[in-house]
Design an enzyme around this catalytic site. Structure first.
Site, PDB file in Angstrom:
ATOM      1  N   HIS A 287      23.300  15.896  53.282  1.00  0.00           N
ATOM      2  CA  HIS A 287      22.848  15.538  51.939  1.00  0.00           C
ATOM      3  C   HIS A 287      21.495  16.149  51.569  1.00  0.00           C
ATOM      4  O   HIS A 287      21.012  15.916  50.467  1.00  0.00           O
ATOM      5  CB  HIS A 287      22.761  14.008  51.815  1.00  0.00           C
ATOM      6  CG  HIS A 287      24.102  13.341  51.708  1.00  0.00           C
ATOM      7  ND1 HIS A 287      25.105  13.538  52.617  1.00  0.00           N
ATOM      8  CD2 HIS A 287      24.608  12.474  50.773  1.00  0.00           C
ATOM      9  CE1 HIS A 287      26.175  12.822  52.263  1.00  0.00           C
ATOM     10  NE2 HIS A 287      25.893  12.173  51.148  1.00  0.00           N
TER      11      HIS A 287
ATOM     12  N   HIS B  63      58.180  49.510  16.360  1.00  0.00           N
ATOM     13  CA  HIS B  63      58.247  48.338  15.472  1.00  0.00           C
ATOM     14  C   HIS B  63      56.890  47.863  14.982  1.00  0.00           C
ATOM     15  O   HIS B  63      56.801  46.868  14.269  1.00  0.00           O
ATOM     16  CB  HIS B  63      58.936  47.181  16.214  1.00  0.00           C
ATOM     17  CG  HIS B  63      60.362  47.468  16.520  1.00  0.00           C
ATOM     18  ND1 HIS B  63      61.302  47.675  15.534  1.00  0.00           N
ATOM     19  CD2 HIS B  63      61.000  47.638  17.711  1.00  0.00           C
ATOM     20  CE1 HIS B  63      62.473  47.936  16.121  1.00  0.00           C
ATOM     21  NE2 HIS B  63      62.312  47.918  17.436  1.00  0.00           N
TER      22      HIS B  63
ATOM     23  N   GLU C 249      32.474  16.933  40.946  1.00  0.00           N
ATOM     24  CA  GLU C 249      31.371  17.788  40.533  1.00  0.00           C
ATOM     25  C   GLU C 249      31.858  19.075  39.876  1.00  0.00           C
ATOM     26  O   GLU C 249      31.329  19.508  38.845  1.00  0.00           O
ATOM     27  CB  GLU C 249      30.481  18.140  41.732  1.00  0.00           C
ATOM     28  CG  GLU C 249      29.820  16.934  42.401  1.00  0.00           C
ATOM     29  CD  GLU C 249      30.722  16.231  43.399  1.00  0.00           C
ATOM     30  OE1 GLU C 249      31.852  16.720  43.644  1.00  0.00           O
ATOM     31  OE2 GLU C 249      30.309  15.195  43.946  1.00  0.00           O
TER      32      GLU C 249
ATOM     33  N   HIS D 151      46.490  43.453  34.814  1.00  0.00           N
ATOM     34  CA  HIS D 151      47.675  42.672  35.160  1.00  0.00           C
ATOM     35  C   HIS D 151      48.632  42.565  33.976  1.00  0.00           C
ATOM     36  O   HIS D 151      48.418  41.766  33.076  1.00  0.00           O
ATOM     37  CB  HIS D 151      47.256  41.264  35.600  1.00  0.00           C
ATOM     38  CG  HIS D 151      46.270  41.256  36.726  1.00  0.00           C
ATOM     39  ND1 HIS D 151      46.636  41.074  38.036  1.00  0.00           N
ATOM     40  CD2 HIS D 151      44.922  41.434  36.742  1.00  0.00           C
ATOM     41  CE1 HIS D 151      45.561  41.125  38.812  1.00  0.00           C
ATOM     42  NE2 HIS D 151      44.509  41.340  38.037  1.00  0.00           N
TER      43      HIS D 151
END
Lengths: 670, 670
Positions: free
Chosen positions: B512, B326, B449, B89
């Site tokens: 849970h 450069h 979390e 990228h």
């Protein structure tokens, strides 16, 4: 492309083209089709109610003393149930009883005797631990799912009142909450569905889709990242009929929210593009709550957050106010919801009858969406591939399937978490679902995987015929795993299109290369994990595992080579090599463990005969679990380390995911 | 309690007490200790550099033409590398080259020849796909890890320049980024570590800890929920030395951010308690960027977000400005960073020598933290349990271990995601790490979390002797799995204390109750998954699997029963039953698959002899993967569906996680 059914599906797709793979294509006709039961129509919520005369009494307000009796009754129902179960959370039901009462008794439109009436208002308790609030409200409103004995068996085995709200257990509960932040994201999905369907089907003379989505969320939900993701999208989409109550009670499990949560929620939501209202006295400010809802409804281009400051456990009532004392008054007051609900539905049914007469085509599509009955013969739209079909990456084949299905399935909609052009999920004949074009079907979720999954759960649970799909790179299922798990648990039937499913993605390196993900979904209940290898496997649902080539006889090959996805080609090549050396080799494609498990023992034996212990599997992922397929004498070739950044071919070679490795392993076993 | 080492650990702990379990305690002396290599000191970044004279030249500014040459060089280095790799990228490196130049050439204090110098400023590229920006800057600054040949092998096998920044590959890269949002959360952890250590060790006359954390994040990071979680905490904690650059380029992969991201980021961050600065011209407004950094540094009680509006891919330079033209000027200009860096470190070393003389005790603790050399004999602080020790839930035993370790390990700190009193993770002798008490060691993460995991990664990677732990219910690892995976990948050595690890949590129900989670972490590379069954297993690291009781002789039991965690007790009970019927039964505790895998074949054979195929495992979770341990003729008892809401004992019974089931399965095999 998996078939739409009740089962949540994870499709793991390659980014690689499969240019030289011909093993599979040579035997397309031998591919056993899925069993008929997989094709069953998802008619999960069929409703048939008689039409009744319309009665409109919802705007009536009630005298305050009765309101307070009702609110105290809700509190008592919650306290009693928690005390009896010796487990559960009474604090939220007590603090939120006023808004709960106002919503269910004064504001919401629903039919207790048909919890699935299409045009009902939706309610989501995102703070799911407070589920006794919702059970108490459903009970008072007259839902058959929560009778007195159900309240008494709160949190017990087999009850309709489990420890968190579960749509699959309790009619009247819209979605499954408890894991914080999921519910509010589900609510965004519900509101999206309403806005989408309204834009597609409403007519100036007949607005058959017109309902609100209400949600109560607490500090815990507000802290979760998923809530911010979903609420950012709700603001972006301008979901004006989404009204969220933020129970601002300053308490979380570890104590005062001062210890971890001091941000300005108002400002954040302002940033997210929401309308904000603050009810400073949520304990007794009933009129303020009513006014806030009215104001929220008037704001049509933005979702509204009503911050309701409450005291957790407020109003611990004494026995003088208890349900046993006032229950009769309260029950009598609430008893009107049953006839009113029936009237509302009857009124709507009459409206729909008119609609159907005038707009036949739209009505047919709409009926499919609200019933879940898919158009006859829809599956014929799926492409079939032959030897002449050009080889391609399965994600491209998946796009062909999605686009074919979108033409015949009116409820198919979805999108990607900012990777549409990589996941290949754009529906070419539709535009983007956006604030001003909500009738379109390509949903742009942005880089919000977790919110995306939970929003899709909401879309799916809005109407049986809505079939949402969503997509990202397979490795980023890690970001949305909690939402995928709830898809599976709550039977939402979401399709997860997960591309770039191995080290095959190459240069992006180990952060982007899934390893343990296939195993992790094979271990998750209720998930159909599919890893197709070519066009036909992508298009259909097969028996999980089947023979793609075999030069043995009598079901006694010398060795069985097993591959999935991109590696099936490698297995096939290895098979050719071994056959040149005179071996009898069977090559098996193992697209889905779950489907294979469902087959008869005879079928399994025909694919993997017990007598043949020389088995080699190859898959570019964790070998964890493959002992089940290859047996203790077989060999599983895979990757039990993280990946690396390099061109894909090089990584396959370095990690030994090669035909040579398969041949060598097979020879060791022979 | 796992030993602190390089390996990231997941501890799965029960909420249940183990009142009647004595099988394990009867043979404490027979438990084989972990091999010595597990006890090795984590001296991963040992530095020894000569002291040099201090030189301070960082405030010098450079003439604009040279700045532009430098910026164009950065752009060209990125473009060339991406073109050569045909992958990657270039857009972000081009747009962010000005801020990158100003940070690395004018602002940041570092020593290129010792990337691990303690008091360096930390830099995190949260938008990790733009890694060529960081590689170009490290190259120009003189880091040995990124030489010209490394740039040429960008994204190739074995290179120091992988497709995303990886701290374990490239010295000078602080953390591993790429999965969006992780980096900014890591940066919050780095800044937390600085604030904590400064508060603990700085003296009015000698501030040896004083550095900044800089981070560049893009629109993608901003959309991710994890970023909001971590930034909310950063605001709450007042991390004034955290300075974030938001590359506001209006582009994400799917196109203009208008399609999915229209929120006001400024307002949101204002709500989160950050100081906001907007640099409207990030393309050429060099002085504005410099002024923003100066302003950010002046705001000491809030983190700062500098929104830098840039044009992605800005300044696609033509060959006239290229690096080859450069490069010489630019290299010469940047060459001063090597001597300057050496001087900075030497100056600091001298300061630390003074500190050590005056503050001996603090210096010893501090040295342990910056070297990772743990105090000798620290492991003796761990409690040992005997038959007389009261039985208890492993989460309570874990708390005893954490508190014992906190006394001897100066770098141990951590906390829970709003479940401290359930996870049992409070360090009793310390207060809360808060804005005004940053010297304390209990971190209150709130219900965040995912942010918690990534913040711990940042803490761990700040200094080798910082050992962060964090906690929640085991099922909620789903919320933070992406961060745990990066812990494992980047060798952060975070300790995850995950309690309530099965259906044993009972009434909270299936949302849970973890089922597939043990399997899913056993399949994840670089994770040490431990499921201890009692105090001694909780306290130490064992060989993964070992015999807890056996009445057979000659290593030939009739049957082997295998359990983990809470279910070891069930296996032991079943063993007693079968022995009453005259069977020779071995009971094995299988606390960690990874550790067992590491043992010698002889040891494995002594625990699980190949000749004994009658094996039954019991674990209250997915059976996925257990074929490896029990073999194709054995039987794995577990749960391959979701859980339910009811008291724990009832669920165990309903799901067949019982001694009776083990006895029945064993008899079938005998």
């Amino acid at each position: 492309m998996a078939l739409p059914n009740l089962q949540t599906t994870v499709l793991s797709l390659s980014a690689l083209s499969l240019p030289s793979f011909s093993g599979l294509k040579s035997t397309p006709s031998s591919i056993p089709r899925a069993t008929a039961s997989r094709h069953r129509l998802p008619t999960r919520r069929h409703q048939q109610l008689p039409i009744r005369a319309a009665v409109e009494t919802l705007d009536a307000t009630t005298e305050t003393s009765l309101v307070e009796k009702s609110i105290n009754s809700i509190r008592f129902l919650a306290i009693d149930a928690v005390e009896k179960a010796n487990s559960g959370h009474p604090g939220l039901p007590m603090g939120c009883a006023p808004m709960g009462h106002i919503l269910y008794d004064e504001v919401m439109r629903y039919n207790p005797k048909n919890p699935y009436w299409f045009n009902r208002d939706r309610f989501v308790l995102s703070a799911g631990h407070g589920c006794m609030l919702q059970y108490a409200l459903l009970h008072l409103a007259g839902y058959d799912s929560v009778k007195e004995e159900d309240l008494k068996s709160f949190r017990q085995w087999g009850s309709k009142t489990p420890g968190h709200p579960e749509n699959f257990e309790t009619p009247g509960v819209e979605v499954t909450t408890g894991p914080l932040g999921q519910g509010v994201a589900n609510a965004v999905g519900l509101a999206l569905a309403e806005k989408h369907l309204a834009a597609r089907f409403n007519k100036p003379d007949n607005e058959i889709i017109d309902h609100y989505t209400y949600v109560i969320l607490g500090d815990g939900c507000q802290m979760e990242g998923i809530a911010n993701e979903a609420c950012s999208l709700a603001g972006h989409w301008g979901l004006g009929k989404l009204i969220a109550f933020y129970d601002d009670n300053h308490i979380s499990i570890d104590g005062d929210t001062e210890i971890a949560f001091t941000e300005s929620v108002d400002k954040r939501f302002e940033g997210l593009g929401w309308h904000i209202i603050w009810v400073k006295n949520g304990n007794t400010g009933y009129d303020d709550i009513r006014a806030a809802i009215k104001e929220a409804k008037a704001v049509k281009d933005k979702p509204t957050l009503i911050k309701v400051t409450t005291t957790i456990g407020y109003g611990s009532p004494n026995k003088a106010n208890s349900y046993s004392v006032h229950g009769k008054d309260v029950k009598k007051h609430w008893s009107r919801h049953v006839p009113e609900g029936a009237s509302l539905e009857a009124e709507w049914n009459a409206k729909f009858t008119e609609y159907e007469k005038k707009y036949k085509e739209e009505a047919a599509e709409f009926k499919s969406i609200i019933s879940g009955e898919l158009p006859a013969g829809w599956e014929k739209a799926l492409p079939a591939y032959t030897l002449e079909s050009p080889a391609d990456a399965t994600r491209n084949l998946s796009q062909q399937c999605l686009n074919a299905l979108a033409k015949v399935l009116p409820g198919l909609l979805g999108g990607s978490a900012d990777l549409a052009s990589s996941n290949m999920t754009l529906l070419k004949m539709f535009g983007d679902f956006q604030k001003d074009t909500p009738e379109e079907r390509n949903v742009r979720f942005g880089v919000r995987e977790h919110g995306m999954g939970a929003i899709c759960n909401g879309i799916a649970l809005h109407s049986p015929g809505l079939i949402p799909y969503c997509a990202t790179f397979f490795v980023f299922t890690d970001y949305m795993r909690a939402a995928i798990r709830i898809s599976a648990l709550c039977e939402a039937g979401v399709i997860y299109v997960m591309t770039h499913d191995s080290i095959g993605l190459g240069e992006d390196g180990p952060t982007h290369q899934p390893i343990e993900h296939l195993a992790s979904f094979r271990a998750m209940p209720n998930i159909l994990m599919l890893r197709p290898a070519d066009g036909n496997e992508t298009a259909g649902a097969y028996k999980g595992g089947y023979v793609i080539s075999d030069n043995s006889s009598g079901n006694k090959p010398d060795v069985i080579l097993i591959g999935t996805g991109s590696e099936l080609e490698i297995a096939a090549k290895a098979g050719e090599e071994l056959r040149k050396e005179g071996k009898a080799v069977r090559v098996v494609s193992f697209v889905s463990w779950e489907l294979f498990d469902e087959q008869s023992d005879a079928y399994k034996e025909s694919v993997l005969p017990a007598a043949v212990s020389a088995r080699v599997s190859i898959e570019a992922g964790s070998t964890f679990g493959w002992e089940k397929i290859v047996g203790s004498k077989g060999k599983a070739i895979g990757i039990d380390r993280f990946g690396a950044s390099a061109p894909a071919g090089r990584i396959y070679k370095e990690f030994g995911i090669t035909a040579e490795a398969v041949v060598a392993a097979a020879k060791e076993l022979l």
